[in-house]
Design a protein around this motif. Sequence first.
Motif, short mmCIF file in Angstrom:
data_model
loop_
_atom_site.label_atom_id
_atom_site.label_comp_id
_atom_site.label_asym_id
_atom_site.label_seq_id
_atom_site.Cartn_x
_atom_site.Cartn_y
_atom_site.Cartn_z
N VAL A 1 0.86 -1.18 0.00
CA VAL A 1 0.00 0.00 0.00
C VAL A 1 0.90 1.23 0.00
O VAL A 1 1.74 1.40 0.89
CB VAL A 1 -0.95 0.03 1.23
CG1 VAL A 1 -1.79 1.30 1.22
CG2 VAL A 1 -1.83 -1.21 1.25
N SER B 1 0.90 5.34 0.00
CA SER B 1 0.05 6.47 0.33
C SER B 1 0.91 7.69 0.63
O SER B 1 1.81 7.63 1.48
CB SER B 1 -0.81 6.13 1.54
OG SER B 1 -1.65 7.22 1.87
N ALA C 1 -1.88 -1.31 -3.89
CA ALA C 1 -2.87 -0.25 -3.76
C ALA C 1 -2.17 1.09 -3.63
O ALA C 1 -1.27 1.24 -2.81
CB ALA C 1 -3.76 -0.50 -2.56
N GLN D 1 -2.95 4.91 -2.78
CA GLN D 1 -3.92 5.84 -2.21
C GLN D 1 -3.25 7.20 -2.04
O GLN D 1 -2.09 7.28 -1.64
CB GLN D 1 -4.38 5.34 -0.84
CG GLN D 1 -4.88 3.93 -0.84
CD GLN D 1 -5.03 3.36 0.57
OE1 GLN D 1 -4.46 3.87 1.53
NE2 GLN D 1 -5.79 2.30 0.69
N ASN D 2 -3.97 8.27 -2.32
CA ASN D 2 -3.44 9.62 -2.11
C ASN D 2 -2.07 9.78 -2.77
O ASN D 2 -1.09 10.17 -2.12
CB ASN D 2 -3.35 9.96 -0.62
CG ASN D 2 -4.67 9.78 0.08
OD1 ASN D 2 -5.71 10.18 -0.42
ND2 ASN D 2 -4.65 9.15 1.24
N SER E 1 -5.91 1.94 -8.00
CA SER E 1 -5.60 3.36 -7.92
C SER E 1 -6.74 4.16 -8.53
O SER E 1 -7.40 3.71 -9.47
CB SER E 1 -4.30 3.68 -8.69
OG SER E 1 -4.07 5.06 -8.69
N ASP E 2 -6.95 5.36 -8.01
CA ASP E 2 -7.92 6.27 -8.61
C ASP E 2 -7.27 7.19 -9.64
O ASP E 2 -7.94 8.03 -10.23
CB ASP E 2 -8.61 7.11 -7.53
CG ASP E 2 -9.70 6.33 -6.81
OD1 ASP E 2 -10.16 5.31 -7.37
OD2 ASP E 2 -10.08 6.71 -5.70
N LEU F 1 -9.66 2.23 -7.29
CA LEU F 1 -9.47 1.94 -5.86
C LEU F 1 -10.70 1.29 -5.23
O LEU F 1 -10.57 0.39 -4.40
CB LEU F 1 -9.11 3.24 -5.13
CG LEU F 1 -8.36 3.15 -3.83
CD1 LEU F 1 -7.12 2.28 -3.93
CD2 LEU F 1 -7.97 4.54 -3.35
#
Length: 133
Positions: free
Chosen positions: A15, A17, A47, A49-50, A83-84, A109
Amino acid sequence: MMTVTKPSANRVDVVLSGPLDSEMMGDALDRMIAASQGVSHGKMLFAIQNFEMPTMGAWGAELIRLPRLMAAILRFDRCAVLSDVAWLRTTAEIEGKVIPSLDIKSFELAQGDAAERWLAGDGNGDKEDENYP
């Protein structure tokens, strides 16, 4: 920050971030390389994130470890990337074309369940394609 966990013998989850500097990247990659020891035909969930672009030092830490990192990556058959950020998903799938022994599929995500199904080998993870052979 990058966390690395090994939920099963042939699975590693990563992950990412926020920002990464050289020390954080080096430590995380060392943990990922260590977690991949003994893995055969593994699966990885990555993953993001941000997302923030890693520092130049972080890229350097990755380059220094590239031979060991590639050896670790070759222990995996599948990698699901969550991921976004659309261009990160596209880049991940391009990487999957460059590393022929690794099948990479990207997901938004919020599609964690679809990614898990795909990692488990249950089709391609997309509900809309379930009716096709």
